[in-house]
Write a protein that holds these residues in place. Sequence first.
Motif, short mmCIF file in Angstrom:
data_model
loop_
_atom_site.label_atom_id
_atom_site.label_comp_id
_atom_site.label_asym_id
_atom_site.label_seq_id
_atom_site.Cartn_x
_atom_site.Cartn_y
_atom_site.Cartn_z
N LEU A 67 -17.17 137.23 50.45
CA LEU A 67 -15.80 137.63 50.12
C LEU A 67 -15.12 138.16 51.38
N HIS A 68 -14.03 137.54 51.77
CA HIS A 68 -13.32 137.87 53.00
C HIS A 68 -12.45 139.11 52.85
N GLY A 69 -11.84 139.52 53.96
CA GLY A 69 -10.97 140.69 53.96
C GLY A 69 -9.50 140.33 53.77
N LEU A 70 -8.64 141.36 53.82
CA LEU A 70 -7.21 141.19 53.65
C LEU A 70 -6.64 140.25 54.70
N LEU A 71 -5.82 139.30 54.26
CA LEU A 71 -5.20 138.28 55.10
C LEU A 71 -6.23 137.33 55.70
N GLY A 72 -7.42 137.31 55.13
CA GLY A 72 -8.45 136.37 55.56
C GLY A 72 -8.57 135.21 54.60
N SER A 73 -9.64 134.45 54.74
CA SER A 73 -9.91 133.33 53.85
C SER A 73 -11.35 132.90 54.03
N LYS A 74 -11.79 131.99 53.18
CA LYS A 74 -13.15 131.47 53.31
C LYS A 74 -13.35 130.77 54.65
N ARG A 75 -12.27 130.27 55.23
CA ARG A 75 -12.36 129.58 56.53
C ARG A 75 -12.82 130.54 57.63
N ASN A 76 -12.45 131.82 57.52
CA ASN A 76 -12.87 132.80 58.53
C ASN A 76 -14.39 132.92 58.60
N TRP A 77 -15.05 132.61 57.48
CA TRP A 77 -16.50 132.78 57.36
C TRP A 77 -17.24 131.46 57.42
N ASP A 78 -16.58 130.39 57.82
CA ASP A 78 -17.17 129.06 57.76
C ASP A 78 -18.46 128.97 58.58
N THR A 79 -18.40 129.34 59.85
CA THR A 79 -19.57 129.24 60.72
C THR A 79 -20.68 130.18 60.28
N MET A 80 -20.32 131.43 59.96
CA MET A 80 -21.33 132.40 59.53
C MET A 80 -21.97 131.97 58.22
N SER A 81 -21.18 131.44 57.30
CA SER A 81 -21.73 130.96 56.03
C SER A 81 -22.74 129.84 56.25
N VAL A 129 -24.87 129.31 50.06
CA VAL A 129 -23.86 130.32 50.39
C VAL A 129 -22.52 129.81 49.88
N VAL A 130 -21.84 130.61 49.08
CA VAL A 130 -20.56 130.23 48.50
C VAL A 130 -19.48 131.13 49.08
N ALA A 131 -18.64 130.58 49.94
CA ALA A 131 -17.54 131.32 50.54
C ALA A 131 -16.31 131.17 49.65
N VAL A 132 -15.65 132.28 49.38
CA VAL A 132 -14.60 132.35 48.36
C VAL A 132 -13.25 132.70 48.98
N ASP A 133 -12.19 132.12 48.44
CA ASP A 133 -10.84 132.61 48.70
C ASP A 133 -10.48 133.59 47.59
N ILE A 134 -10.28 134.85 47.92
CA ILE A 134 -9.85 135.85 46.94
C ILE A 134 -8.44 135.50 46.45
N ARG A 135 -8.12 135.89 45.22
CA ARG A 135 -6.78 135.60 44.69
C ARG A 135 -5.69 136.04 45.68
N ASN A 136 -4.60 135.33 45.67
CA ASN A 136 -3.46 135.58 46.57
C ASN A 136 -3.79 135.31 48.04
N HIS A 137 -4.87 134.56 48.27
CA HIS A 137 -5.26 134.16 49.62
C HIS A 137 -5.71 132.70 49.62
N GLY A 138 -5.55 132.05 50.76
CA GLY A 138 -6.10 130.71 50.94
C GLY A 138 -5.67 129.73 49.87
N ASP A 139 -6.66 129.04 49.31
CA ASP A 139 -6.38 128.00 48.31
C ASP A 139 -6.48 128.52 46.89
N SER A 140 -6.71 129.81 46.71
CA SER A 140 -6.77 130.38 45.36
C SER A 140 -5.37 130.64 44.82
N PRO A 141 -5.25 130.81 43.50
CA PRO A 141 -3.92 130.98 42.91
C PRO A 141 -3.18 132.21 43.42
#
Length: 301
Positions: free
Chosen positions: A51-65, A76-88
């Motif tokens: 789970l990424h931080g504020l103004l982040g996205s799953k893309r920020n964690w791509d390499t580490m994931s 490893v499942v990297a997530v976009d939290i709501r109101n971020h990235g590709d989530s609603p």
Amino acid sequence: MGTLCFCCAQIQFLLKLTRPIPKHVVKRSAVDLAYKIHGRRPTDGIPVIVLHGLLGSKRNWDTMSKNISHGLNRSVVAVDIRNHGDSPHVNSHTYAELAEDVVKLLGKLSVSKADLIGHSMGGRTAMVLALSEPSKISHLVVVDISPVSTAGILNDFFPKLIDVMKSCNIESQPDEAAAKNVAKEKIYASGIVPPNAPIHFILMNIGTRANKVAWKCNLDVLKHHFTDIASFPSEMAGKTFDGPTLFVGGRNSNYIPPDDITGIKGFFPKADLVYVQGVGHNPHAEDPNAFFNIVTNFLSK
């Protein structure tokens, strides 16, 4: 128009008294989160949810994931939290709701138990989920955020940054590259960050939504709910998660003061606190090798 007889009126009154009182005036509903699976299927063993931080996205964690998946031979499942990235994009953003979203995702993935890694806002989401649904969590890793203290930068920097981002008017640009150039110039000109400071994590929020260039984070809602984001929910008081827990702080960051360990253990009795030397609020990005070794050693136990 006739009037009710006394018996009918009395029956209706009694029925009103026996109706259950709704617990919440507003019904909350979980959203379907966007996610990316690295490595094995989530149902093969216990997956790691990131789970990424504020103004982040799953893309920020791509390499580490990818690295964690390969290092542990686990999903490893990297997530976009709501109101971020590709989530609603929705009109609410509280930690209770963010945790419910992840619970819904676990159900969608047919996962009964998972390990959690959460950074900053994602770390508080992970903490709330572990405290609310402890049976669903095996190991908990919280990255540079505390349930006790709130660092000043969280209150000062992010609201100003969101205001600058809103003023960039990137929607009028012909493509993402032009929008990123406009945003870059505007952010540096604002003085919110030092000249030539890396801001790629901010610019990664520029993408395409509804067939037009836009911020992929819901800036209006994040600004409106910033008080919720910047504080740990008071309703978690008295709850505990007794599973293995690791807090990973940046030594140069002030998000987890060493004295917080006493309050942390009030929520997470088995918590350990370690620091990555020479880094700030993003230890996973600033010293990925050290972060990888710390986290994979912990998750291997």
